[in-house]
Write an enzyme that holds these catalytic residues in place. Sequence first.
Site, PDB file in Angstrom:
ATOM      1  CE  LYS A 114      -4.226   1.367   2.381  1.00 30.00           C
ATOM      2  NZ  LYS A 114      -4.926   1.251   3.664  1.00 30.00           N
TER       3      LYS A 114
HETATM    4  C1  E4P Z   1      -8.154   1.792   3.971  1.00 31.59           C
HETATM    5  O1  E4P Z   1      -7.467   1.398   3.088  1.00 31.59           O
HETATM    6  C2  E4P Z   1      -8.083   3.168   4.510  1.00 31.59           C
HETATM    7  O2  E4P Z   1      -6.830   3.383   5.089  1.00 31.59           O
HETATM    8  C3  E4P Z   1      -9.192   3.360   5.501  1.00 31.59           C
HETATM    9  O3  E4P Z   1     -10.399   2.898   4.912  1.00 31.59           O
HETATM   10  C4  E4P Z   1      -9.335   4.765   6.016  1.00 31.59           C
HETATM   11  O4  E4P Z   1     -10.505   4.823   6.789  1.00 31.59           O
HETATM   12  P1  E4P Z   1     -10.831   6.038   7.781  1.00 31.59           P
HETATM   13  O5  E4P Z   1     -11.068   7.277   6.976  1.00 31.59           O
HETATM   14  O6  E4P Z   1     -12.072   5.605   8.523  1.00 31.59           O
HETATM   15  O7  E4P Z   1      -9.641   6.185   8.692  1.00 31.59           O
END
Ligand code: E4P
Length: 233
Positions: free
Chosen positions: A102
């Site tokens: 990622k």
């Molecule tokens: C996933 O890949 C993201 O990092 C995550 O969905 C972010 O979510 P949030 O905005 O609730 O922190």
Amino acid sequence: MAKISFICATKIQHNMKFFIDTANLAQIKEANDLGILDGVTTNPSLMAKEGIKGDAAVMQHYKDICALVDGDVSAEVIATDYEGMIKEGEALAALHKNIVVKIPMIKDGIKAIKYFSGKGIKTNCTLVFSAGQAILAAKAGATYISPFVGRLDDISFDGMELIAQISHIFSVQGYETEILAASIRNPMHIVKSAEMGADIITSPLASILALLKHPLTDSGLAQFLADHQKLNA
Ligand code: E4P
């Protein structure tokens, strides 16, 4: 009915995948036991929430997640420079065949995505908030892009409009990059993501389980059981 600016009916998909957005092993197991889980996404904040500290513990935790779920597991790099992202990403990818590296939507991130794409290593471009960013990540060969729906809603932008817009662009342009709707906050985000053409949603367990709920299901089942009981008492 909300206005839908972008029609994405041309995109043909078999079904939208479900990833869980957590580093909590118990929640990952609970979702996996439902039989509907296709993968996991994590981020440094979610790892910190579980109290996973230090490189060795973090690496072990990713291995533990991979042992629980037969599907892609996104593991985020911490470095923000090209060389650092390559080094970290290669170490993460070597942990397990299902690890997806990622990478943040920044200039060196795009270069790193291009590098990993050339090596056949899957990537998830995170922190996507615009169609332009999505196009750039797709052009670099990202396996997934993660538009953050909830965080856009938080600042009075329509996160779902972005999913629809990207879905339309990817269909028109033929990009193979998959749209992973992230920052999901409620069950309607999941329903709308399906409607707008997301390939995947990544969601906290609570929003997935909330899809089960309908008061007429509860009252209907209670009535069926009561009627059965009356005849069989
Ligand atoms: C996933 O890949 C993201 O990092 C995550 O969905 C972010 O979510 P949030 O905005 O609730 O922190």
